[in-house]
Enzyme design. Sequence first.
Site, PDB file in Angstrom:
ATOM      1  N   ASN A 156      17.085  -9.909  39.303  1.00 36.47           N
ATOM      2  CA  ASN A 156      17.344 -11.202  38.841  1.00 36.47           C
ATOM      3  C   ASN A 156      18.674 -11.361  38.597  1.00 36.47           C
ATOM      4  O   ASN A 156      19.124 -11.910  37.316  1.00 36.47           O
ATOM      5  CB  ASN A 156      16.201 -11.542  37.923  1.00 36.47           C
ATOM      6  CG  ASN A 156      15.762 -13.098  37.743  1.00 36.47           C
ATOM      7  OD1 ASN A 156      16.082 -13.591  36.639  1.00 36.47           O
ATOM      8  ND2 ASN A 156      15.681 -13.765  39.138  1.00 36.47           N
TER       9      ASN A 156
ATOM     10  N   HIS B 278      22.219 -12.570  37.654  1.00 40.50           N
ATOM     11  CA  HIS B 278      23.119 -14.006  37.270  1.00 40.50           C
ATOM     12  C   HIS B 278      24.296 -13.610  36.967  1.00 40.50           C
ATOM     13  O   HIS B 278      24.877 -12.404  37.487  1.00 40.50           O
ATOM     14  CB  HIS B 278      22.564 -14.757  35.939  1.00 40.50           C
ATOM     15  CG  HIS B 278      22.406 -13.729  34.991  1.00 40.50           C
ATOM     16  ND1 HIS B 278      23.574 -13.113  34.364  1.00 40.50           N
ATOM     17  CD2 HIS B 278      21.201 -13.268  34.289  1.00 40.50           C
ATOM     18  CE1 HIS B 278      23.141 -12.769  33.285  1.00 40.50           C
ATOM     19  NE2 HIS B 278      21.851 -12.357  33.273  1.00 40.50           N
TER      20      HIS B 278
ATOM     21  N   HIS C 103      25.773 -10.471  35.203  1.00 38.32           N
ATOM     22  CA  HIS C 103      25.517  -9.152  35.968  1.00 38.32           C
ATOM     23  C   HIS C 103      26.758  -8.991  36.830  1.00 38.32           C
ATOM     24  O   HIS C 103      27.106  -8.004  37.107  1.00 38.32           O
ATOM     25  CB  HIS C 103      24.225  -9.335  36.875  1.00 38.32           C
ATOM     26  CG  HIS C 103      23.039  -9.191  36.156  1.00 38.32           C
ATOM     27  ND1 HIS C 103      22.010 -10.092  36.072  1.00 38.32           N
ATOM     28  CD2 HIS C 103      22.305  -8.103  35.275  1.00 38.32           C
ATOM     29  CE1 HIS C 103      21.189  -9.805  35.344  1.00 38.32           C
ATOM     30  NE2 HIS C 103      21.480  -8.652  34.676  1.00 38.32           N
TER      31      HIS C 103
ATOM     32  N   ARG D 127      16.245 -14.101  31.123  1.00 40.76           N
ATOM     33  CA  ARG D 127      14.806 -14.852  30.259  1.00 40.76           C
ATOM     34  C   ARG D 127      15.232 -16.242  30.000  1.00 40.76           C
ATOM     35  O   ARG D 127      14.596 -17.068  29.891  1.00 40.76           O
ATOM     36  CB  ARG D 127      14.835 -14.101  28.981  1.00 40.76           C
ATOM     37  CG  ARG D 127      13.896 -12.787  29.526  1.00 40.76           C
ATOM     38  CD  ARG D 127      13.406 -12.003  28.298  1.00 40.76           C
ATOM     39  NE  ARG D 127      12.534 -10.772  28.620  1.00 40.76           N
ATOM     40  CZ  ARG D 127      12.786  -9.345  28.349  1.00 40.76           C
ATOM     41  NH1 ARG D 127      14.170  -9.192  28.060  1.00 40.76           N
ATOM     42  NH2 ARG D 127      11.950  -8.762  28.938  1.00 40.76           N
TER      43      ARG D 127
END
Length: 303
Positions: A32, A34, A37, A188
């Site tokens: 996941n 973004h 990362h 999150r």
Amino acid sequence: MTTTFTTIQQLRATLQPLRQQQKIALVPTMGNLHAGHIELVKRAKAQADIVVVSIFVNPTQFGVGEDLDSYPRTLSVDTEKLVEVGADYIFAPSVAEMYPVMPPPTQVLAGAISQQLCGNSRPTHFDGVGLVVSKLFNIVQPDIAVFGQKDYQQLAIIRQLVRDLSYDIDIIGAPIVRAEDGLALSSRNQYLSAAERAIAPALHREVNRLATQLAQGEHLVASNEPEQLSMTQLQALIDETIARINATGFKVDYLEVKNQDLTEIADTTELATTTDLVIITAAWLGNARLLDNQEVSVAPKLR
Ligand code: PAF
């Protein structure tokens, strides 16, 4: 070219002939991805010849009732992003590949450093992180590994792991990547509603305000306090900060000021001589538990 492997054996066989000549970097992730990362991958590329990004939602670091099942799994979009940034290898194993026996009987215990801060509400989390990171280190055998400073406690635990288990790996901590309004990027954040997303930057804003107060001693100047910040005054500033954050709609799980190795500041004398501190917090906003932190030096004397 970016190649994806799902088995340990394939990845090892590919890396084995390369490691004599080339420096290998590992960027462990749960996917996941973004912009935070992608920064980690860019750092890894700048410091190594080959970059391996692992994508594995690690069940051993989730507690009962946590978001393991709902944690976003977005491998094909993640792969596109990693192709674009030029990662060399993606390691995306199944749970069975990583853990032939579940729960795994072999444990990595992170000790006292993990039994505080996030560890108070997630008591087994860092043992699970330590286990999976140890496995990834053994599988990839990288020269360097890059982790985000947003997970400050995790980074401290990984440095401890490398020291205690004698891994010959340089750990690089990459600064927090923030949205324009200051919110630390996190997978999150997508649990936030539009209204919560508008409130969310308050966490960073208040941590930053506390950092400024500590660095400049403004609070003490205003109240004609003695020259050196005391532990009681520090706690009062922390309590005010928590109250301000809670007033925005957050529910603060913890907000503490610690030495940067996450040991307690012993007393006012230590506070007077310590320069390297960190403000570290976790707070709930709706269904999202957001983390933030900021390193800070307390003004040694007021101006
Ligand atoms: O920070 C994360 O995403 C995870 O805790 C990590 C380090 C990839 C281990 O699963």
